[in-house]
Write a protein that holds these residues in place. Structure first.
Motif, PDB file in Angstrom:
ATOM      1  N   PHE A  67       8.425   2.523  -2.625  1.00 26.90           N
ATOM      2  CA  PHE A  67       8.940   2.581  -1.668  1.00 26.90           C
ATOM      3  C   PHE A  67       9.980   2.502  -1.653  1.00 26.90           C
ATOM      4  O   PHE A  67      11.083   1.467  -0.724  1.00 26.90           O
ATOM      5  N   ILE A  68      10.889   3.073  -3.196  1.00 27.31           N
ATOM      6  CA  ILE A  68      12.282   2.535  -3.270  1.00 27.31           C
ATOM      7  C   ILE A  68      13.352   3.439  -1.671  1.00 27.31           C
ATOM      8  O   ILE A  68      14.265   2.060  -1.310  1.00 27.31           O
ATOM      9  N   ASN A  69      12.995   3.829  -1.041  1.00 36.76           N
ATOM     10  CA  ASN A  69      13.757   4.890  -0.691  1.00 36.76           C
ATOM     11  C   ASN A  69      13.031   4.568   1.348  1.00 36.76           C
ATOM     12  O   ASN A  69      14.100   4.441   2.541  1.00 36.76           O
ATOM     13  N   SER A  70      12.180   3.226   0.794  1.00 38.49           N
ATOM     14  CA  SER A  70      11.832   2.964   2.669  1.00 38.49           C
ATOM     15  C   SER A  70      12.953   1.306   3.297  1.00 38.49           C
ATOM     16  O   SER A  70      12.304   0.716   2.578  1.00 38.49           O
ATOM     17  N   ALA A  71      12.586   1.646   4.079  1.00 38.05           N
ATOM     18  CA  ALA A  71      13.292   0.975   5.241  1.00 38.05           C
ATOM     19  C   ALA A  71      12.368  -0.605   5.796  1.00 38.05           C
ATOM     20  O   ALA A  71      12.207  -1.040   6.267  1.00 38.05           O
ATOM     21  N   VAL A  72      12.145  -1.401   4.057  1.00 37.47           N
ATOM     22  CA  VAL A  72      11.048  -2.297   4.062  1.00 37.47           C
ATOM     23  C   VAL A  72      12.033  -3.423   4.866  1.00 37.47           C
ATOM     24  O   VAL A  72      11.105  -3.893   5.945  1.00 37.47           O
ATOM     25  N   TYR A 119       1.597   4.831  -0.844  1.00 41.07           N
ATOM     26  CA  TYR A 119       0.787   3.675  -1.085  1.00 41.07           C
ATOM     27  C   TYR A 119      -0.570   3.755  -1.782  1.00 41.07           C
ATOM     28  O   TYR A 119      -1.086   3.444  -2.057  1.00 41.07           O
ATOM     29  N   HIS A 120      -1.403   4.062  -0.629  1.00 40.30           N
ATOM     30  CA  HIS A 120      -2.596   4.013  -0.030  1.00 40.30           C
ATOM     31  C   HIS A 120      -3.672   4.576  -1.513  1.00 40.30           C
ATOM     32  O   HIS A 120      -4.484   4.557  -1.432  1.00 40.30           O
ATOM     33  N   VAL A 121      -2.633   6.118  -1.115  1.00 43.20           N
ATOM     34  CA  VAL A 121      -3.857   6.760  -2.262  1.00 43.20           C
ATOM     35  C   VAL A 121      -3.363   6.172  -3.456  1.00 43.20           C
ATOM     36  O   VAL A 121      -4.188   6.395  -5.132  1.00 43.20           O
ATOM     37  N   PHE A 122      -2.281   5.930  -3.910  1.00 44.02           N
ATOM     38  CA  PHE A 122      -2.048   5.175  -5.151  1.00 44.02           C
ATOM     39  C   PHE A 122      -3.263   4.257  -5.538  1.00 44.02           C
ATOM     40  O   PHE A 122      -3.793   4.347  -6.276  1.00 44.02           O
ATOM     41  N   ASN A 123      -3.045   3.515  -4.701  1.00 44.15           N
ATOM     42  CA  ASN A 123      -5.105   2.262  -5.042  1.00 44.15           C
ATOM     43  C   ASN A 123      -5.633   2.470  -4.977  1.00 44.15           C
ATOM     44  O   ASN A 123      -6.257   2.222  -5.608  1.00 44.15           O
ATOM     45  N   MET A 124      -5.963   3.537  -4.059  1.00 45.00           N
ATOM     46  CA  MET A 124      -7.502   4.594  -4.274  1.00 45.00           C
ATOM     47  C   MET A 124      -7.746   4.802  -5.564  1.00 45.00           C
ATOM     48  O   MET A 124      -9.139   4.909  -6.179  1.00 45.00           O
ATOM     49  N   THR A 125      -6.757   5.679  -6.095  1.00 45.49           N
ATOM     50  CA  THR A 125      -6.856   6.130  -7.232  1.00 45.49           C
ATOM     51  C   THR A 125      -7.270   4.747  -8.932  1.00 45.49           C
ATOM     52  O   THR A 125      -7.992   5.270  -9.992  1.00 45.49           O
ATOM     53  N   LYS A 140       0.370   4.569   8.338  1.00 46.07           N
ATOM     54  CA  LYS A 140      -0.160   6.105   7.491  1.00 46.07           C
ATOM     55  C   LYS A 140       0.213   7.091   7.843  1.00 46.07           C
ATOM     56  O   LYS A 140       0.548   8.026   7.053  1.00 46.07           O
ATOM     57  N   ARG A 141       0.038   7.077   8.938  1.00 51.33           N
ATOM     58  CA  ARG A 141       0.869   7.983   9.719  1.00 51.33           C
ATOM     59  C   ARG A 141       2.561   8.229   9.985  1.00 51.33           C
ATOM     60  O   ARG A 141       3.490   9.001   9.836  1.00 51.33           O
ATOM     61  N   MET A 142       3.100   7.001  10.129  1.00 50.81           N
ATOM     62  CA  MET A 142       4.350   6.929  10.396  1.00 50.81           C
ATOM     63  C   MET A 142       5.235   6.781   9.422  1.00 50.81           C
ATOM     64  O   MET A 142       6.699   7.128   9.203  1.00 50.81           O
ATOM     65  N   SER A 143       4.618   6.863   8.261  1.00 53.52           N
ATOM     66  CA  SER A 143       5.527   6.497   6.707  1.00 53.52           C
ATOM     67  C   SER A 143       4.949   7.083   5.835  1.00 53.52           C
ATOM     68  O   SER A 143       3.599   6.975   5.114  1.00 53.52           O
ATOM     69  N   ARG A 144       5.030   8.052   4.899  1.00 56.77           N
ATOM     70  CA  ARG A 144       4.996   8.992   3.987  1.00 56.77           C
ATOM     71  C   ARG A 144       4.520   7.629   3.369  1.00 56.77           C
ATOM     72  O   ARG A 144       3.861   8.284   1.978  1.00 56.77           O
ATOM     73  N   ALA A 145       5.413   7.004   3.025  1.00 54.41           N
ATOM     74  CA  ALA A 145       5.928   5.915   1.339  1.00 54.41           C
ATOM     75  C   ALA A 145       4.544   5.122   1.240  1.00 54.41           C
ATOM     76  O   ALA A 145       3.697   4.924   0.233  1.00 54.41           O
ATOM     77  N   MET A 146       3.722   4.837   3.009  1.00 47.72           N
ATOM     78  CA  MET A 146       2.767   4.374   2.980  1.00 47.72           C
ATOM     79  C   MET A 146       1.092   4.860   2.781  1.00 47.72           C
ATOM     80  O   MET A 146       0.523   4.223   2.518  1.00 47.72           O
ATOM     81  N   LEU A 147       1.241   6.088   2.641  1.00 46.66           N
ATOM     82  CA  LEU A 147       0.148   7.021   2.519  1.00 46.66           C
ATOM     83  C   LEU A 147       0.531   7.072   1.009  1.00 46.66           C
ATOM     84  O   LEU A 147      -0.704   7.371   0.379  1.00 46.66           O
ATOM     85  N   GLY A 162      -7.527  10.022   1.181  1.00 48.53           N
ATOM     86  CA  GLY A 162      -6.264   9.748   1.601  1.00 48.53           C
ATOM     87  C   GLY A 162      -6.319   9.896   3.194  1.00 48.53           C
ATOM     88  O   GLY A 162      -6.559   9.407   3.860  1.00 48.53           O
ATOM     89  N   ARG A 163      -5.991  11.366   3.424  1.00 44.66           N
ATOM     90  CA  ARG A 163      -5.631  11.795   4.808  1.00 44.66           C
ATOM     91  C   ARG A 163      -6.269  11.512   5.850  1.00 44.66           C
ATOM     92  O   ARG A 163      -6.093  12.004   6.926  1.00 44.66           O
ATOM     93  N   ALA A 164      -7.837  12.318   5.337  1.00 41.56           N
ATOM     94  CA  ALA A 164      -8.976  12.291   6.001  1.00 41.56           C
ATOM     95  C   ALA A 164      -9.021  10.213   7.035  1.00 41.56           C
ATOM     96  O   ALA A 164      -8.756  10.328   7.890  1.00 41.56           O
ATOM     97  N   ALA A 165      -8.584   9.509   6.159  1.00 39.09           N
ATOM     98  CA  ALA A 165      -8.584   7.914   6.404  1.00 39.09           C
ATOM     99  C   ALA A 165      -7.481   7.630   6.870  1.00 39.09           C
ATOM    100  O   ALA A 165      -7.089   7.271   8.029  1.00 39.09           O
ATOM    101  N   ARG A 166      -5.753   8.767   6.619  1.00 38.04           N
ATOM    102  CA  ARG A 166      -4.948   8.197   7.670  1.00 38.04           C
ATOM    103  C   ARG A 166      -5.133   8.958   9.240  1.00 38.04           C
ATOM    104  O   ARG A 166      -5.002   8.149   9.828  1.00 38.04           O
ATOM    105  N   ASN A 167      -6.424  10.445   9.376  1.00 36.11           N
ATOM    106  CA  ASN A 167      -5.837  10.490  11.029  1.00 36.11           C
ATOM    107  C   ASN A 167      -7.244   9.244  11.293  1.00 36.11           C
ATOM    108  O   ASN A 167      -7.295   9.599  12.962  1.00 36.11           O
ATOM    109  N   ARG A 168      -8.087   9.311  10.528  1.00 34.35           N
ATOM    110  CA  ARG A 168      -9.239   8.090  11.831  1.00 34.35           C
ATOM    111  C   ARG A 168      -8.448   7.173  11.667  1.00 34.35           C
ATOM    112  O   ARG A 168      -8.738   6.988  12.435  1.00 34.35           O
TER     113      ARG A 168
END
Length: 365
Positions: free
Chosen positions: A51-56, A123-129, A114-121, A145-151
């Motif tokens: 998230f270093i480059n995200s406007a959190v 982050y989600h994939v990292f937690n899954m790993t 996860k669709r609005m922010s690449r960082a959130m995707l 992760g991509r399937a969960a993002r679309n769903r």
């Protein structure tokens, strides 16, 4: 009198071993706590890089501001809505209704994040790993992760649309009732203001789930640090008490049997500082040499034995037990004992590590 003295001395030996067990148990708990603390710290560092480059900060500030504005402008609307449902206006019920819609909006933000922010995707994939089977390929985790993002995005759009319709319907109904009673004509902006606030809340709240998870991790880190220091202090105290009881046992001429727990604890006392984190580290693997001492009358107890290693260092010193046995121990890289001493009498080696030797004492010894 003599019998009582022997019993007291035996109690010192037993207590030394009990305290050693307590010390090593606390050290093990401290090590496990430190390992968990290290893993969480690595996770927090990885999250920070994602998230270093995200406007959190900006996004979250906007979420909080829009939530406050929505509650401020819609509070009379919630009171009216609860009044129609229960027959009486109630601030607590209004707070429940307003909180429900706010959390609804936050959940929608989580679904579309996860669709609005690449960082959130990422982050989600990292937690899954971190929870996936070690044999699972990273590509497979990313695919999930991509399937969960679309769903989640599809579900978020549906729930978000329903939420906006609910807020719009409540706002329109309230404005219509007030206009009917007072005859005042409200502008379209006045009617849409709660809807706009909720929409901004949904779009800006995409980092809320990450911030909540991070806050939970930070709280856990503080708790684990406190636990580590507590267990480390407990280990140091029990180690000190072990040494005290061991000394008293030696003064009372007790024959303290060899114990790895006791040996490890005394090694920690003699070679490590409590100010250093390695104080609770595992004790290096110990090398041993069992020495059996006998004389013309058989196995001999109470013989003081010591040893010099092939690298010039010294082993521990110990007194043989009633079976005539004493175990020399050391931690260095040396694999042989150069000399063994029995009551200061020298016996030349080399004696191999983890072996058993027998020394027969001469009459003059």
């Amino acid at each position: 009198m003599k019998k009582k003295l022997i019993q007291t001395a035996g109690a010192n030996s037993i207590e030394a071993n009990i305290r050693a067990q307590n010390s090593n148990r606390a050290a093990k708990t401290a090590r496990l706590t430190r390992e968990e603390l290290y893993k969480i710290s690595l996770t927090l560092d990885e999250w920070g890089q994602i998230f270093i480059n995200s406007a959190v900060t900006i996004g979250t500030a906007l979420f909080l501001l829009s939530t406050a504005m929505e509650l401020f402008f819609s509070w009379p609307m919630y009171i009216d809505m609860m009044s129609q449902m229960t027959g009486t206006g109630n601030n607590y019920l209004a707070a429940v209704g307003g909180g429900f819609l706010v959390f609804w909006g936050a959940y929608v933000s989580h679904l579309i994040a996860k669709r609005m922010s690449r960082a959130m995707l990422k982050y989600h994939v990292f937690n899954m790993t971190q929870t996936a089977d070690i044999k699972t390929p990273i590509a497979a985790v990313e695919e999930k992760g991509r399937a969960a993002r679309n769903r989640d995005f599809t579900l978020g759009i549906i729930l978000g649309g329903v939420l906006l319709l609910v807020v719009a319907a409540i706002s329109w109904q309230r404005v219509w009732l007030i206009s009917d009673i007072t005859g005042a004509d409200y502008s379209l902006l006045h009617k849409l203001l709660p809807v706009i606030c909720v929409l901004v809340e949904i779009l800006s709240g995409i980092f809320i789930s990450y911030l909540i998870a991070r806050l939970m991790k930070v709280v856990k880190v503080k708790r684990l640090k406190h636990k580590f220091e507590k267990e480390k202090s407990e280990c140091a105290y029990e180690t000190m008490m072990t040494q005290e009881y061991q000394q008293q046992a030696n003064k009372s001429d007790e024959q303290v049997p060899y114990s790895k727990e006791l040996h490890d604890c005394l090694y920690r006392y003699e070679n490590r500082s409590q100010d250093n984190e390695n104080y609770v580290d595992e004790i290096p693997a110990v090398k041993t040499l069992k020495v059996v001492v006998a004389d013309v009358n058989g196995l001999k107890a109470g013989v003081h034995i010591a040893g010099v290693l092939s690298n010039g260092e010294y082993c521990n010193t110990i007194t043989t037990n009633e079976k005539g046995e004493g175990i020399l121990t050391w931690h260095s890289d040396a694999k042989e004992v150069l000399k063994v001493y029995t009551n200061n009498v020298e016996h030349n080696g080399f004696f191999k590590e983890n072996s058993v030797i027998r020394i027969d004492l001469k009459d003059e010894e």
